[in-house]
Every structure is written in C-alpha cells, then in structure tokens.
Write a protein that holds these residues in place. Structure first.
Motif, PDB file in Angstrom:
ATOM      1  N   TYR A 201     -36.357 -66.628   8.119  1.00 19.02           N
ATOM      2  CA  TYR A 201     -35.306 -66.672   7.115  1.00 19.02           C
ATOM      3  C   TYR A 201     -35.841 -66.103   5.813  1.00 19.02           C
ATOM      4  O   TYR A 201     -37.050 -66.006   5.592  1.00 19.02           O
ATOM      5  CB  TYR A 201     -34.778 -68.100   6.908  1.00 19.02           C
ATOM      6  N   LYS A 202     -34.934 -65.704   4.964  1.00 20.29           N
ATOM      7  CA  LYS A 202     -35.286 -65.042   3.713  1.00 20.29           C
ATOM      8  C   LYS A 202     -35.225 -66.041   2.572  1.00 20.29           C
ATOM      9  O   LYS A 202     -34.206 -66.695   2.349  1.00 20.29           O
ATOM     10  CB  LYS A 202     -34.330 -63.885   3.436  1.00 20.29           C
ATOM     11  N   ASN A 203     -36.347 -66.163   1.866  1.00 20.19           N
ATOM     12  CA  ASN A 203     -36.437 -67.057   0.711  1.00 20.19           C
ATOM     13  C   ASN A 203     -36.435 -66.215  -0.556  1.00 20.19           C
ATOM     14  O   ASN A 203     -37.410 -65.526  -0.870  1.00 20.19           O
ATOM     15  CB  ASN A 203     -37.711 -67.902   0.798  1.00 20.19           C
ATOM     16  N   ILE A 204     -35.318 -66.237  -1.280  1.00 21.67           N
ATOM     17  CA  ILE A 204     -35.182 -65.417  -2.481  1.00 21.67           C
ATOM     18  C   ILE A 204     -36.112 -65.882  -3.592  1.00 21.67           C
ATOM     19  O   ILE A 204     -36.635 -65.093  -4.384  1.00 21.67           O
ATOM     20  CB  ILE A 204     -33.722 -65.447  -2.973  1.00 21.67           C
TER      21      ILE A 204
ATOM     22  N   ASP B 167     -35.053 -75.013  -2.248  1.00 24.54           N
ATOM     23  CA  ASP B 167     -34.457 -73.949  -3.043  1.00 24.54           C
ATOM     24  C   ASP B 167     -32.956 -73.815  -2.807  1.00 24.54           C
ATOM     25  O   ASP B 167     -32.260 -73.161  -3.578  1.00 24.54           O
ATOM     26  CB  ASP B 167     -35.121 -72.604  -2.714  1.00 24.54           C
ATOM     27  N   TYR B 168     -32.437 -74.446  -1.722  1.00 28.54           N
ATOM     28  CA  TYR B 168     -31.046 -74.238  -1.362  1.00 28.54           C
ATOM     29  C   TYR B 168     -30.206 -75.505  -1.435  1.00 28.54           C
ATOM     30  O   TYR B 168     -29.076 -75.482  -1.883  1.00 28.54           O
ATOM     31  CB  TYR B 168     -30.963 -73.662   0.057  1.00 28.54           C
ATOM     32  N   ILE B 169     -30.745 -76.614  -0.951  1.00 29.98           N
ATOM     33  CA  ILE B 169     -29.990 -77.851  -0.940  1.00 29.98           C
ATOM     34  C   ILE B 169     -30.891 -78.977  -1.406  1.00 29.98           C
ATOM     35  O   ILE B 169     -32.118 -78.856  -1.438  1.00 29.98           O
ATOM     36  CB  ILE B 169     -29.448 -78.180   0.469  1.00 29.98           C
ATOM     37  N   SER B 170     -30.298 -80.089  -1.766  1.00 33.87           N
ATOM     38  CA  SER B 170     -31.067 -81.237  -2.233  1.00 33.87           C
ATOM     39  C   SER B 170     -30.780 -82.426  -1.344  1.00 33.87           C
ATOM     40  O   SER B 170     -29.696 -82.572  -0.796  1.00 33.87           O
ATOM     41  CB  SER B 170     -30.696 -81.570  -3.686  1.00 33.87           C
ATOM     42  N   GLY B 171     -31.794 -83.262  -1.196  1.00 33.92           N
ATOM     43  CA  GLY B 171     -31.620 -84.497  -0.453  1.00 33.92           C
ATOM     44  C   GLY B 171     -31.558 -84.327   1.049  1.00 33.92           C
ATOM     45  O   GLY B 171     -30.979 -85.143   1.741  1.00 33.92           O
ATOM     46  N   GLY B 172     -32.169 -83.271   1.595  1.00 31.09           N
ATOM     47  CA  GLY B 172     -32.131 -83.091   3.042  1.00 31.09           C
ATOM     48  C   GLY B 172     -33.028 -81.967   3.484  1.00 31.09           C
ATOM     49  O   GLY B 172     -33.546 -81.208   2.682  1.00 31.09           O
ATOM     50  N   ASN B 173     -33.241 -81.876   4.790  1.00 29.23           N
ATOM     51  CA  ASN B 173     -34.101 -80.833   5.343  1.00 29.23           C
ATOM     52  C   ASN B 173     -33.438 -80.142   6.516  1.00 29.23           C
ATOM     53  O   ASN B 173     -34.089 -79.689   7.440  1.00 29.23           O
ATOM     54  CB  ASN B 173     -35.445 -81.415   5.781  1.00 29.23           C
ATOM     55  N   ALA B 174     -32.108 -80.080   6.522  1.00 29.19           N
ATOM     56  CA  ALA B 174     -31.383 -79.435   7.611  1.00 29.19           C
ATOM     57  C   ALA B 174     -30.236 -78.621   7.044  1.00 29.19           C
ATOM     58  O   ALA B 174     -29.693 -78.930   5.985  1.00 29.19           O
ATOM     59  CB  ALA B 174     -30.862 -80.475   8.607  1.00 29.19           C
TER      60      ALA B 174
ATOM     61  N   LYS C  62     -19.789 -73.463   6.005  1.00 30.17           N
ATOM     62  CA  LYS C  62     -19.510 -73.516   4.573  1.00 30.17           C
ATOM     63  C   LYS C  62     -20.560 -72.703   3.813  1.00 30.17           C
ATOM     64  O   LYS C  62     -21.743 -72.753   4.131  1.00 30.17           O
ATOM     65  CB  LYS C  62     -19.515 -74.975   4.089  1.00 30.17           C
ATOM     66  N   LYS C  63     -20.120 -71.979   2.821  1.00 30.56           N
ATOM     67  CA  LYS C  63     -21.010 -71.120   2.057  1.00 30.56           C
ATOM     68  C   LYS C  63     -21.952 -71.926   1.178  1.00 30.56           C
ATOM     69  O   LYS C  63     -21.570 -72.934   0.593  1.00 30.56           O
ATOM     70  CB  LYS C  63     -20.207 -70.157   1.183  1.00 30.56           C
ATOM     71  N   ASN C  64     -23.210 -71.488   1.111  1.00 33.03           N
ATOM     72  CA  ASN C  64     -24.190 -72.015   0.170  1.00 33.03           C
ATOM     73  C   ASN C  64     -25.206 -70.911  -0.099  1.00 33.03           C
ATOM     74  O   ASN C  64     -25.083 -69.795   0.413  1.00 33.03           O
ATOM     75  CB  ASN C  64     -24.862 -73.293   0.692  1.00 33.03           C
ATOM     76  N   ASP C  65     -26.219 -71.174  -0.877  1.00 33.34           N
ATOM     77  CA  ASP C  65     -27.189 -70.137  -1.243  1.00 33.34           C
ATOM     78  C   ASP C  65     -27.946 -69.618  -0.027  1.00 33.34           C
ATOM     79  O   ASP C  65     -28.232 -68.422   0.068  1.00 33.34           O
ATOM     80  CB  ASP C  65     -28.184 -70.682  -2.275  1.00 33.34           C
ATOM     81  N   PHE C  66     -28.292 -70.505   0.881  1.00 30.34           N
ATOM     82  CA  PHE C  66     -29.020 -70.075   2.073  1.00 30.34           C
ATOM     83  C   PHE C  66     -28.172 -69.120   2.920  1.00 30.34           C
ATOM     84  O   PHE C  66     -28.650 -68.081   3.377  1.00 30.34           O
ATOM     85  CB  PHE C  66     -29.423 -71.299   2.899  1.00 30.34           C
ATOM     86  N   ILE C  67     -26.923 -69.487   3.144  1.00 28.86           N
ATOM     87  CA  ILE C  67     -26.014 -68.650   3.926  1.00 28.86           C
ATOM     88  C   ILE C  67     -25.838 -67.288   3.262  1.00 28.86           C
ATOM     89  O   ILE C  67     -25.874 -66.236   3.918  1.00 28.86           O
ATOM     90  CB  ILE C  67     -24.650 -69.346   4.090  1.00 28.86           C
ATOM     91  N   LYS C  68     -25.690 -67.281   1.949  1.00 29.18           N
ATOM     92  CA  LYS C  68     -25.480 -66.031   1.217  1.00 29.18           C
ATOM     93  C   LYS C  68     -26.717 -65.149   1.243  1.00 29.18           C
ATOM     94  O   LYS C  68     -26.635 -63.944   1.513  1.00 29.18           O
ATOM     95  CB  LYS C  68     -25.086 -66.351  -0.231  1.00 29.18           C
ATOM     96  N   ASN C  69     -27.892 -65.719   0.991  1.00 25.33           N
ATOM     97  CA  ASN C  69     -29.125 -64.930   0.932  1.00 25.33           C
ATOM     98  C   ASN C  69     -29.519 -64.353   2.281  1.00 25.33           C
ATOM     99  O   ASN C  69     -30.185 -63.313   2.342  1.00 25.33           O
ATOM    100  CB  ASN C  69     -30.269 -65.791   0.393  1.00 25.33           C
ATOM    101  N   ASN C  70     -29.130 -65.014   3.370  1.00 23.06           N
ATOM    102  CA  ASN C  70     -29.466 -64.528   4.704  1.00 23.06           C
ATOM    103  C   ASN C  70     -28.313 -63.793   5.372  1.00 23.06           C
ATOM    104  O   ASN C  70     -28.377 -63.501   6.568  1.00 23.06           O
ATOM    105  CB  ASN C  70     -29.926 -65.700   5.574  1.00 23.06           C
ATOM    106  N   ASN C  71     -27.263 -63.513   4.603  1.00 28.53           N
ATOM    107  CA  ASN C  71     -26.145 -62.674   5.060  1.00 28.53           C
ATOM    108  C   ASN C  71     -25.534 -63.202   6.355  1.00 28.53           C
ATOM    109  O   ASN C  71     -25.326 -62.461   7.328  1.00 28.53           O
ATOM    110  CB  ASN C  71     -26.609 -61.225   5.246  1.00 28.53           C
TER     111      ASN C  71
END
Length: 380
Positions: free
Chosen positions: A270-273, A318-325, A356-365
């Motif tokens: 995965y791509k980490n911006i 970097d993408y979500i808080s309070g979780g690892n999935a 649902k859209k989030n930063d991870f979904i957007k950065n990895n197209n």
C-alpha cells in the motif's frame, strides 16, 4: 444521455454475434489436439473510469491450444498454451506497450494411477479454493486473491504442479494437489517471489457438496539492485508470505451456492503518502465471498454475490484513529446471464459499491463508485 450508451453496446452485441468462429478437435492413434477460445465484448458505465468520461469498453479475445499424446496404455504427455489479445487499445498503443500476452503455458506427463505433473505458467493452488465463487467471470473483484503474477494466488510463472485424483485409490471423492514455485525475477518488488510450496485438497460427493482447502508459503525475493532499499527496510528481509483459503460449494438441481474465506499475510503493498513510501505491506488480508445462482430452464441465470475484504494489524495512524483495520473492498453484485446456445451468451451486471471514502482509499486509488456493465461472450 444514457440511451446513447445502450445504443453503443447494442452495436457491440450485433458485431459479436455476426463474428464466426470454429473449434477443431483432431484425434489420431490415441493423440488429440483441441483448439478453444472466446471473444468477450464488455461495456461499463461508472464515474470512476475518468472525471470526464464515464464509460469503459473492454474487448478481449482468447485462443488456446491443448494437445495430448499417448505414450503407452497408462502414460501420456500433454501441453496447454493460451494467448490473450486485448482489443480495446488503439493499435499504436498495443504495439508500444505489448498488451497482448501469453496467459498460460505448461507441459507435463499424466499417469492413469500415479497422477499428473506439469511445469510452466499455470494456476496456483489458491485458485482451487477460490474457483467455487468465480462462476461469474465478468464481476470485478479488486482483491489480492484475484491478481495474476502474485505468488500462488492465481496464474503465475515457474509452477511445478502435481495432481492426483482419489489419493491413489484410497479415497474416491478426494483429490490432492501439491505445488512448488521457483524464484521469479525482473518484476515489481511486490511480485518478485522467492521459492515456495503449496497444497490443496478437494472433496466432492454425489449430493452436490464440494469443499476445497488451499495453502501456500513462500519467501520474498529482492533483486540486488534493491540493496539500499533493504538496508532501510530490514523488516522486509524477514517477511514470509502465507495464504490460506477454504471454498465451499453446493450444487443441486437448479441452485448453486458458493462461499470462500481467504487469509493472506504480507502480500498486499500500500502507498503511504506521509513518508512517501509505496513498499509497505498490509500484515494480513481477510476475504469473505458468497454467491447464490439460480438456473431457470429457459437458460436464464440470475445471481447475487457479496464480497468483503479487509486489512488488519498494520499501521494506519496516518489514515484512521482508534483502530488497526480498514476495508479494502465491499460490494454486492446483482447479475444475470442468458445463454442463446452453447456458444453465445449475454450478461448484465450491477456492482453496488459499499466502500466509504477515506484518506487511505483515496491515496491508493481504490474505486468507491457503482458500476453497471453489460456484454456478450462467444466461446468455443
């Protein structure tokens, strides 16, 4: 505007029906030669393909050659070659990018009692379990379990495969597959696999029940040119690639039910911006798939399927808080197919994307749009 899309699709349908193909099967002294193939003309509508262009054409032609030669009463040799031609690119792009490719190619020996062994570009063992939910090939499933050239997930190079039916006569309903994969070079970092091995077991009875369990384990393989990269990413050296899959199928009368559960480790990059890195790997991927299909006597096949793919146990601060999935794919597909005859069928599919859209979904197209698709398939 939508009527114009259907008009274009109708033209593709008429073109495909008027195209003639033929199958040739030759038999001589116990030897045989089969030629097979298909032409798939597909038309899709979605906002994901381009901000200004919401349609996508996909015309693919496949041609395969299967030959078998009898050596004696129990032993025979065989080979299979299959070639894909992608017809939706302009000719200048096809010539430049070499989009046409050899899909499969292997050669082997088969003994009536001891089983078969072959080597080449073939299906990996994970495909055995996954195939029970792959009854509808035009459904788009963007998950690691569908990718070619990723270890023993789907089709790949350097596979030595041994298959035995009925386990040497010990169990009539149980088939076994053992597989070894050699190192592959000259690819992207995530596709340069090291040596590995895998196995699958398939049970099928007369009541219509089928169960397949698959497993493989491999090492990662990095080229010497990546030495500097590895020094700064030492954890990659210790990565082991593993995957498990369980497929279940039930086919009785006009009803088919299928399910698949898959688990993979360190397979998906995965791509980490934030740190400008594209060579980090999701620790584990879990896939759940289900499908239900009904066969009307009028050659009409409606179906509904569900896919849920999620990544676990990796750093998503970097993408979500309070979780690892995070969800990687979640969709419902409503499809139907009609068979004009043994050779020609047409299909319609609507993909309801639940992501649902989030930063991870957007950065990895990753696509979050619904897709409507229709097409016609000619096969022989």
């Amino acid at each position: 505007m939508l009527y114009r899309y259907f008009f274009k699709f109708l033209i593709l349908v008429l073109f495909s029906i008027n195209t003639s193909y033929s199958a040739h099967i030759l038999y001589k002294n116990g030897n045989k030669l089969n030629i097979y193939g298909n032409f798939d003309s597909h038309y899709s509508i979605s906002d994901f393909f381009s901000p200004s262009l919401s349609t996508y054409k996909n015309n693919i032609a496949s041609l395969g050659l299967y030959a078998e030669g009898r050596i004696n009463n129990q032993l025979s040799s065989y080979m299979n070659i299959e070639y894909n031609a992608y017809l939706f690119f302009p000719k200048n792009i096809i010539d430049k990018k070499n989009t046409n490719a050899l899909r499969m190619g292997y050669i082997g020996l088969k003994h009536d009692f001891w089983g078969s062994i072959d080597y080449g570009r073939n299906y990996g063992v994970m495909h055995d379990a996954k195939s029970l939910t792959n009854r509808i090939p035009y459904i788009i499933k963007n998950t690691i379990f569908e990718y070619d050239d990723y270890y023993m997930m789907n089709i790949n190079n350097g596979l030595l495969t041994y298959r035995n039916s009925n386990i040497f006569g010990l169990c009539k309903n149980l088939n076994m597959t053992l597989q070894y994969q050699e190192k592959n070079y000259d690819r992207n970092i995530e596709q340069n696999n090291g040596s590995g091995w895998g196995a699958s077991f398939k049970y099928k009875n007369k009541l219509g029940f089928t169960a397949v369990g698959s497993f493989f384990s491999s090492n990662k393989n990095f080229l010497r040119s990546n030495k500097h990269f590895l020094q700064s990413n030492k954890q990659l050296k210790k990565m082991s690639i593993k995957s498990y899959g369980l497929g279940l199928g039930y086919n009785i009368h006009n009803i088919y039910l299928g399910a698949f559960y898959g688990l993979s480790y360190h397979l998906t990059p995965y791509k980490n911006i934030k740190n400008n890195s594209s060579h980090q790997y999701i620790d584990s991927i879990k896939n759940i798939e289900m499908i239900a299909e009904y066969n009307f006597n009028s050659k009409f096949y409606p179906s509904i399927s569900y896919l849920d793919s999620s990544g676990d146990n990796f750093n998503l601060i970097d993408y979500i808080s309070g979780g690892n999935a995070i969800k990687l794919a979640k969709q419902i597909d409503i499809s139907t197919r009609y068979d004009f005859n043994h050779n020609i069928s047409t299909y319609v599919n609507y993909k309801i994307n639940l992501l649902k859209k989030n930063d991870f979904i957007k950065n990895n197209n990753i696509n979050t749009d619904d897709i409507f698709g229709a097409g016609i398939l000619y096969r022989f």
